[in-house]
Structures are given as C-alpha cells and as structure tokens.
Design an enzyme around this catalytic site. Structure first.
Site, short mmCIF file in Angstrom:
data_model
loop_
_atom_site.label_atom_id
_atom_site.label_comp_id
_atom_site.label_asym_id
_atom_site.label_seq_id
_atom_site.Cartn_x
_atom_site.Cartn_y
_atom_site.Cartn_z
N LYS A 39 -7.10 -4.97 -2.90
CA LYS A 39 -7.89 -5.47 -1.77
C LYS A 39 -8.81 -4.39 -1.26
O LYS A 39 -8.57 -3.20 -1.46
CB LYS A 39 -6.95 -5.96 -0.66
CG LYS A 39 -6.05 -4.87 -0.14
CD LYS A 39 -5.00 -5.39 0.80
CE LYS A 39 -4.13 -4.27 1.29
NZ LYS A 39 -4.85 -3.19 2.00
N ASP A 92 0.79 -1.25 0.00
CA ASP A 92 0.00 0.00 0.00
C ASP A 92 0.82 1.30 0.00
O ASP A 92 0.50 2.24 0.73
CB ASP A 92 -0.96 0.01 1.21
CG ASP A 92 -2.02 -1.07 1.14
OD1 ASP A 92 -1.98 -1.90 0.20
OD2 ASP A 92 -2.88 -1.13 2.04
N CYS A 136 -2.13 -2.55 7.56
CA CYS A 136 -2.02 -3.50 6.47
C CYS A 136 -0.73 -4.32 6.50
O CYS A 136 -0.74 -5.50 6.17
CB CYS A 136 -2.22 -2.78 5.14
SG CYS A 136 -3.94 -2.24 4.99
C1 VGL Z 1 -4.78 0.87 5.62
C2 VGL Z 1 -6.34 1.80 6.99
C3 VGL Z 1 -7.30 1.69 6.02
C4 VGL Z 1 -3.36 0.43 5.42
C5 VGL Z 1 -5.74 0.72 4.63
O1 VGL Z 1 -2.92 0.32 4.26
O2 VGL Z 1 -2.66 0.21 6.44
N1 VGL Z 1 -5.11 1.39 6.80
N2 VGL Z 1 -6.99 1.15 4.83
#
Ligand code: VGL
Ligand code: ZN
Length: 200
Positions: A109, A12, A154
C-alpha cells in the site's frame, strides 16, 4: 487453531519502522516474537507492507521548506509529512528479518505517488480500495485480528476500516507499538471504542 473465518492481519512490521530505521517506532521490534507465535493459531494470515515510490507525497523531502511531522493539506485532506521511509525494494521496506512471512497474502500500500495509504483496506482518500476486502471476503473471513506497526496509524486506520466494512475486529495492543504524535494514540483508542473495535 482458530476457525478459517478468522484472519490475522500483520501490519507493516518492516525495518524502517523498527529501531535503526528511517521512521523508527520505539521498541517496534519487540513485538516480532509474539506475532510469530500468534501466526501459528490462524489459518488465514495476511501481511501488509508500506511500499512507497521515491519522492512520495507523504515524504517531507518532496515539499521544499517542510519538515518531517509537519501537516499539509492534500487533495484528500490533512496529510502528515514523514521522513522518507519504506521506499520500494530498499532494505528499509523489507520485513523485519526475524518476522515469519509465511502468511498467504502480502498487501502492499502507498504505492501511488500522490496518495498515502495508512489503512490496509483503503488509501487515505478513503475510497481507493487495496483489494484486501475482496481477498478476505472470498476466503470467507468474518473476523480480523490486528497486530503490528504503528498502533496509531496503519493499525488503527486498518481496524477502523475493517469495522466499517462489517468485520468483527480485535486489536491486540501488546503486539503493536505507537508513534504517538500529538495525541494520536489516545485519539486512536477513542476511535476504536466508537467503532466497536475490541482491544485485547
Ligand atoms: C505508517 C506513517 C507512515 C504506519 C506508514 O505503518 O503506521 N505510519 N507510513
Ligand atoms: Zn508510509
């Protein structure tokens, strides 16, 4: 070069998690050069992308009267509410522009409106698979090294699922950055210790 049984999972590293983004992680962009360099060492590189439809269940804006960082009870358990972030096909959902993206697979995802997905392996119901396990196993991967954003969401959920699935797991913490909400970073580290996740 690492053996082909070792994969690098880049979690991410997207604009919305970097300074100026909708769910900015402090210093989130500082890890990009180090991740780019590390990619050179691995024959198996997988990137993940948080990839939500508009009005996703994890967005506070989808719940009248709620604010970001409130916690609700979803069908599958507690769910933190976030600012709208990483909406499919928006600039915020794109990878950081300096990130090398020449890995071999990209796993998206969180694309189902009713279920969030922190882990790159399973959605937050802990049973719906993303397909990453099969990808790694059919390529002969036995060990996974994780970097990216955010350490305590994540990255951590992915690391714990990888360990549960029987992969040898290492988190390179200097190539991650945390949201750290209500002690979530300390909780993540404790969970890693329990699960046998190595911290480098
Ligand atoms: C994430 C919160 C919401 C992450 C993704 O990538 O850690 N955190 N969506
Ligand atoms: Zn998200």
């Amino acid at each position: 070069m690492r053996p082909a049984s070792e994969a690098l999972l880049v979690v991410d590293v997207q604009n919305d998690f970097c300074p100026g983004g909708a769910l900015a992680v402090a210093d989130g962009d500082a890890i990009v050069p180090g991740i780019n360099a590390l990619m050179e060492e691995f024959q198996v590189v997988v990137l993940t992308q948080d990839w939500h439809p508009p009005a996703h269940l994890s967005f506070a804006s989808s719940h009248p009267g709620r604010s970001p960082f409130d916690v609700i009870t979803a069908d599958y358990g507690p769910q933190v509410l976030w600012p709208d972030h990483c909406v499919q096909n928006t600039a915020g959902a794109a990878f950081h522009p300096a990130l090398r993206t020449d890995g071999q697979a990209i796993i998206r995802k969180g694309f189902r409106r009713e279920v969030d997905s922190y882990s790159a392996f399973f959605e937050n119901d802990h049973e719906t698979p993303t397909g990453l396990e099969g990808y790694l196993r059919t390529r002969g991967v036995e060990a996974v090294t994780l970097v990216g954003l955010a350490t305590d969401y994540c990255v951590s959920y992915s690391a714990l699922d990888a360990a549960r699935l029987g992969f040898a797991v290492t988190v390179i913490e200097r190539l991650t950055r945390a949201i750290d909400l209500g002690g979530s970073l300390a909780a993540a580290r404790k969970g890693w210790q329990h699960a046998g996740v190595q911290v480098a």
